[in-house]
Design a protein around this motif. Structure first.
Motif, short mmCIF file in Angstrom:
data_model
loop_
_atom_site.label_atom_id
_atom_site.label_comp_id
_atom_site.label_asym_id
_atom_site.label_seq_id
_atom_site.Cartn_x
_atom_site.Cartn_y
_atom_site.Cartn_z
N ILE A 1 0.84 -1.20 0.00
CA ILE A 1 0.00 0.00 0.00
C ILE A 1 0.87 1.25 0.00
CG2 ILE A 1 -1.55 1.39 1.45
CD1 ILE A 1 -2.88 -1.30 2.28
N TYR A 2 1.92 1.25 0.81
CA TYR A 2 2.80 2.41 0.86
C TYR A 2 3.45 2.67 -0.49
CZ TYR A 2 6.60 5.48 2.29
OH TYR A 2 7.46 6.53 2.38
N ARG A 3 3.90 1.63 -1.11
CA ARG A 3 4.53 1.77 -2.43
C ARG A 3 3.51 2.18 -3.49
NH1 ARG A 3 7.84 -3.81 -2.15
NH2 ARG A 3 8.29 -3.40 -4.35
N ALA A 4 2.28 1.68 -3.37
CA ALA A 4 1.23 2.11 -4.30
C ALA A 4 0.92 3.59 -4.12
CB ALA A 4 -0.04 1.28 -4.07
N ASN A 5 0.91 4.05 -2.87
CA ASN A 5 0.68 5.47 -2.62
C ASN A 5 1.78 6.34 -3.21
OD1 ASN A 5 -1.75 5.15 -1.25
ND2 ASN A 5 -0.77 4.94 0.74
N LEU A 6 3.02 5.90 -3.09
CA LEU A 6 4.12 6.62 -3.70
C LEU A 6 3.93 6.70 -5.22
CD1 LEU A 6 7.16 5.17 -1.73
CD2 LEU A 6 6.43 7.55 -1.72
N ALA A 7 3.46 5.60 -5.79
CA ALA A 7 3.23 5.57 -7.24
C ALA A 7 2.08 6.49 -7.63
CB ALA A 7 2.96 4.15 -7.70
N ILE A 8 1.00 6.47 -6.86
CA ILE A 8 -0.13 7.35 -7.16
C ILE A 8 0.30 8.81 -7.14
CG2 ILE A 8 -2.35 8.18 -6.27
CD1 ILE A 8 -2.81 5.26 -5.27
N GLU A 9 1.07 9.15 -6.13
CA GLU A 9 1.53 10.54 -6.01
C GLU A 9 2.50 10.90 -7.14
OE1 GLU A 9 1.13 10.25 -1.13
OE2 GLU A 9 3.12 10.43 -2.08
N GLY A 10 3.45 10.01 -7.40
CA GLY A 10 4.45 10.29 -8.42
C GLY A 10 3.88 10.33 -9.82
N VAL A 11 3.02 9.37 -10.13
CA VAL A 11 2.41 9.33 -11.46
C VAL A 11 1.50 10.53 -11.67
CG1 VAL A 11 0.76 8.07 -12.90
CG2 VAL A 11 2.59 6.83 -11.73
N SER A 12 0.71 10.87 -10.66
CA SER A 12 -0.22 11.99 -10.78
C SER A 12 0.51 13.31 -11.02
CB SER A 12 -1.09 12.09 -9.53
OG SER A 12 -1.88 10.93 -9.36
N ALA A 13 1.67 13.45 -10.38
CA ALA A 13 2.42 14.71 -10.49
C ALA A 13 3.26 14.79 -11.76
CB ALA A 13 3.31 14.88 -9.27
N SER A 14 3.51 13.66 -12.39
CA SER A 14 4.41 13.65 -13.54
C SER A 14 3.79 14.34 -14.75
CB SER A 14 4.77 12.21 -13.92
OG SER A 14 5.58 12.18 -15.07
N THR A 15 4.62 15.10 -15.46
CA THR A 15 4.19 15.76 -16.69
C THR A 15 4.90 15.19 -17.92
OG1 THR A 15 5.87 17.48 -16.41
CG2 THR A 15 3.68 17.90 -15.47
N THR A 16 5.69 14.14 -17.71
CA THR A 16 6.51 13.62 -18.81
C THR A 16 6.13 12.21 -19.23
OG1 THR A 16 8.17 12.96 -17.18
CG2 THR A 16 8.48 15.07 -18.26
N LEU A 17 5.29 11.54 -18.48
CA LEU A 17 4.85 10.20 -18.87
C LEU A 17 3.89 10.30 -20.04
CD1 LEU A 17 4.14 8.61 -15.36
CD2 LEU A 17 6.16 8.28 -16.78
N THR A 18 3.93 9.30 -20.91
CA THR A 18 2.95 9.28 -21.99
C THR A 18 1.56 9.04 -21.40
OG1 THR A 18 3.27 6.91 -22.32
CG2 THR A 18 4.63 8.39 -23.65
N PRO A 19 0.52 9.61 -21.97
CA PRO A 19 -0.83 9.51 -21.38
C PRO A 19 -1.27 8.06 -21.15
CG PRO A 19 -0.81 11.19 -23.09
CD PRO A 19 0.52 10.50 -23.16
N GLU A 20 -0.97 7.17 -22.10
CA GLU A 20 -1.41 5.78 -21.96
C GLU A 20 -0.74 5.12 -20.76
OE1 GLU A 20 -0.19 7.15 -24.66
OE2 GLU A 20 -1.86 7.20 -26.07
N VAL A 21 0.56 5.31 -20.62
CA VAL A 21 1.29 4.72 -19.50
C VAL A 21 0.86 5.36 -18.19
CG1 VAL A 21 3.58 4.46 -18.45
CG2 VAL A 21 3.25 3.99 -20.89
N LYS A 22 0.67 6.65 -18.19
CA LYS A 22 0.25 7.34 -16.96
C LYS A 22 -1.08 6.79 -16.46
CE LYS A 22 -0.27 11.96 -14.98
NZ LYS A 22 0.04 13.40 -15.15
N ASN A 23 -2.04 6.62 -17.35
CA ASN A 23 -3.33 6.07 -16.95
C ASN A 23 -3.21 4.64 -16.46
OD1 ASN A 23 -4.87 8.35 -17.44
ND2 ASN A 23 -5.37 7.78 -19.55
N GLN A 24 -2.43 3.82 -17.17
CA GLN A 24 -2.26 2.44 -16.79
C GLN A 24 -1.64 2.32 -15.40
OE1 GLN A 24 -3.26 -0.44 -18.25
NE2 GLN A 24 -2.41 -1.61 -16.53
#
Length: 481
Positions: A113-136
């Motif tokens: 859960i902790y690692r998932a939360n880090l991912a949720i925060e990091g992915v949500s804040a990222s402006t460089t991920l491709t939209p498809e990967v970001k959503n996935q």
């Protein structure tokens, strides 16, 4: 809970180093999870695949042997043939807060859960991920958080609800009421469904959650909460999704399809965990542990009222998913053991089986129960008959009685889902007693018949002593003071 801080510094780094075994991507070997990790698709993906890698990287972990085996012993499915004090505590429903496997069932879901939360925060804040990967990745992280909270709340009842990566705050959180935890699980899965797609990501094997996985877990969550219309709706969505099938054979005397259900990427697979230790020939930790060259250590219970007795003589699940070992004693004794997985040690680096987590048949069982509770008995019968026909059984008789219908549902869930991810234990805990006593559960009806020390408070596992010692806001479960 006290282990959360070390996860950031140690566990995730080791995960990122090992996750290349799970999917063929370049992993950031020298980076902790930080904003830098979410700059490009490959390193961000490694955060999620690293979680799945760790879930199934070793034996006796929350996400393979521990949940299935310990819950099976706590229920009425199987026992361990040798002396083992920690196992006997589950078998006898006499758990102590210091039990090493209870600790795993608490610590590991919270680490994920902790690692998932880090991912949720990091992915949500990222402006460089491709939209498809970001959503996935956002959908996967939400799914993982919901999945782990689901098991925690079913193991322990009220549990701390962790929704961010603030270690100092989360280490001292009190227990959140079960209803609030379930509401969060539903919210996470609903959000996950919005961003996930039906196609499996990465290498297209069914080893990372997709939209169907989120839908199936959401259907189960609604069922457990008594929201039968939505449980039926979500299960129907799974059933109507192309790419999945109940494996069957046009010849009712041919049972070849029964041996294919648990193969990797089978048509019945919604989500599996990939074997990590293929270099030493292990396909699944479950198969490696359950199967043996001699008498099995994990033996299905037999005798009056047991799972073995519940199978009909023509049930293909018994003939194909239950193994038999006959001793050389005089007279000989037959031991039964789970045989859903066929491989103990296979060809190195060429596994044929993956650990099954979610499978298609559950959707029919969920919808059947939801329909029964809404008094749609013909619809219930249709769903159960799909499962029964695959098992080579006759169609069910028509009923118009809820008690009879629920007995049919219980029987099919017991025979279909035995020794998988705690289904039997969770069912006995969540169903009310057939005696009509509102203070009792189905577990009281069933387990008090064979377990002399049974107490109603045993339906919840104890909060681990390590968690109680490190978090003064936690209180023990009833019966474990």
């Amino acid at each position: 809970m006290k282990t959360l801080y070390s996860i950031l510094c140690v566990v995730i780094l080791s995960t990122l180093v090992s996750c290349k075994k799970y999917v063929d991507i370049e992993d950031p070997k020298d980076q902790l999870i930080s904003k830098l990790v979410f700059v490009n698709d490959a390193s961000a993906t490694a955060v999620l695949t690293g979680i799945y890698s760790d879930m199934n990287g070793f034996n006796y972990q929350f996400a393979n042997v521990v949940t299935t085996f310990m819950c099976a012993m706590a229920a009425d499915e199987f026992t361990y043939a040798s002396a083992s004090a920690p196992f006997d505590e589950f078998k006898n429903n006499s758990l102590t807060a210091g039990n090493q496997y209870v600790k795993i069932m608490w610590d590991q879901p919270y680490s994920f859960i902790y690692r998932a939360n880090l991912a949720i925060e990091g992915v949500s804040a990222s402006t460089t991920l491709t939209p498809e990967v970001k959503n996935q990745l956002l959908g996967e992280a939400l799914f993982v958080r919901a999945f782990c909270h689901f098991y925690l709340v079913n193991f322990f009842g009220d549990v701390p609800l962790i929704l961010d990566s603030d270690v100092l705050k989360n280490t001292n959180l009190p227990r959140t009421p079960k209803a609030e935890v379930y509401a969060s699980i539903i919210k996470d899965l609903t959000e996950a469904k919005k961003v996930l797609v039906l196609a499996y990501p990465g290498n297209k094997e069914r080893i990372r959650p997709n939209k169907t996985a989120a839908t199936l877990l959401l259907a189960r969550t609604y069922l457990y909460n008594g929201n039968y219309p939505l449980a039926e709706q979500e299960a129907a969505e799974v059933i109507g999704t192309s790419g999945y099938a109940i494996l069957n054979h046009p010849d009712p005397n041919n049972a070849a399809h029964m041996t294919k259900v648990f193969l990797k990427n089978s048509a019945e697979t919604v989500w599996q965990l990939q074997a990590i230790n293929t270099s030493i020939g292990r396909n699944t930790w479950e198969g490696n542990t359950l199967l043996s060259t001699g008498a099995p250590f994990y033996r299905l219970n037999k005798g009056a009222g047991s799972l073995i007795e519940a199978f009909g003589t023509t049930d293909l699940r018994k003939t194909n998913w239950v193994g038999e070992y006959t001793t050389t004693a005089v007279p000989p004794v037959i031991h039964y053991y789970p045989f859903k997985y066929k491989v103990r040690v296979g060809t190195i680096n060429a596994p044929t089986e993956y650990s099954m987590v979610l499978r298609f048949a559950e959707a029919f069982l969920i919808r059947a129960e939801a329909r029964a509770q809404q008094l749609n008995f013909s619809g219930m019968k249709d769903d159960l008959d799909v499962i029964r026909q695959r098992a080579g059984l006759n169609l069910l008789p028509v009923t118009a009685d809820l008690a009879v219908a629920m007995a049919q549902v219980e029987n099919e869930r017991r025979l279909e889902l035995f020794t998988e991810w705690g289904h039997r234990w969770f069912d006995l805990k969540r169903w009310k007693s057939v005696t009509g006593d509102p203070t009792k559960t189905r577990a009281d009806d069933v387990l008090s018949l064979t377990k002399t020390a049974w107490k109603s408070t045993a339906i919840l596992f104890p909060i681990p002593s390590s968690a109680l010692n490190s978090n003064n806001s936690l209180v023990p479960n009833p019966g474990y003071n």
